[in-house]
Design an enzyme around this catalytic site. Structure first.
Site: not given
Ligand code: LIP
Length: 281
Positions: A80, A96, A98-99, A101, A229
């Site tokens: 990412e 990713d 940290i998914d 964030t 994601d």
């Molecule tokens: C997140 C996604 C989540 C989405 C958030 C964000 P990140 O990824 O996992 O589903 O709704 O807006 O994009 O940006 O935390 O890696």
């Protein structure tokens, strides 16, 4: 670009790659958990001022990239934060770091390390998922899957819920970071909310997809998911007996991702297509 059929590793190799994906996700999870400062600051923003990157996002991805370079130097990496590093093996790790964030930033315990491995072009419309691991940092729970090997949560087999009518389904979703995208998503939400059991917005697509695989959500949809994601969670849902798709026969990806038991996905997808949920206009 016509994609040639991806060459899959054999089952023993897939099992070993799945174990390495889990090792990567857990190792980065320990870094993120143990290194979390009392106050997390935003290091940068991306698509808007509410789309943050923290120093830990960057550190986690650097950690993952270093381990892959050490142990699987011939593989590609798509992350990412630092983009695509092509490889020569036909396999690409899709990261990713940290998914979720924003949840990490606010100390909400719903963020994960997502490590996917795909064969072929690292594009959800063309790739073949090979292995995946999603490590929920706060709980320590780890979901994994291997192509043809099933999906597990901490080693226990996973199965999606039986299909149920949308009207009694618990639906997960997420929202983008721009005003234009949010305005369109709010329109769709207003149509959907009266037609379902309830909505959950957890804030991590990878964890949403794992919840589908374990049955703590019935169905999930989101517009705007990036490859990182999706890569691990897509395989975990599929190996748990679910489907992950886009609308009107398209592959899952940026335009739309819908995941869950096939018949529930079909009912939700038809409704979303009728509301043009894969468009911002
Ligand atoms: C997140 C996604 C989540 C989405 C958030 C964000 P990140 O990824 O996992 O589903 O709704 O807006 O994009 O940006 O935390 O890696």
């Amino acid at each position: 670009m016509t994609s040639t059929a991806a060459v899959l590793p054999d089952p023993d190799q897939i099992a070993a790659l799945r174990a390495f994906a889990e090792r990567l996700a857990r190792s980065a999870g320990a870094l993120v958990r143990d290194g979390r400062p009392d106050r997390v600051d935003v290091a940068a923003t991306k698509s808007s001022e509410v789309d943050p990157v923290t120093a830990m996002d960057l550190a986690s991805e650097a950690h993952l990239r270093a381990l892959i370079a050490e142990h699987r130097p011939q593989d590609g990496i798509l992350g990412e934060e630092d983009g695509l590093l092509p490889g020569s093996s036909g396999l690409t790790w899709v990261l990713d770091p940290i998914d979720g964030t924003v949840n990490y930033l606010y100390g909400i315990p719903a963020y994960a390390i997502s490590v996917g491995l795909v064969a072929g072009e690292p594009d959800p419309a063309h790739w073949t998922p090979v292995a995946g691991a999603v490590h929920a940092v706060s709980s320590g729970v780890t979901y994994t899957a291997g192509h043809g090997l099933g999906a597990t949560r901490d080693g226990q087999p996973l199965r999606v819920n039986a299909a149920r009518p949308l009207a009694t389904s618990l639906v997960g979703t997420g929202f983008g970071y721009t005003v234009e995208r949010r305005t369109a998503q709010a329109r769709v939400l207003a149509e959907l909310l009266p037609r379902v059991r309830d909505i959950r917005r957890i804030g991590s697509a990878a964890l949403d997809l794992c919840r589908i695989a374990e049955g703590s959500l019935d169905v999930y949809f989101e517009r705007g998911l990036n490859p990182w994601d999706l890569a691990a969670g897509q395989l975990i849902v599929r190996e748990a007996g679910g489907v992950v798709t886009g609308l009107r026969g398209a592959a899952a990806g940026l335009a739309m991702t819908v995941a869950g038991p096939a018949r529930t996905v079909d009912e939700l997808s038809d409704a979303l297509a009728g509301w043009h949920a894969d468009q911002d206009g």
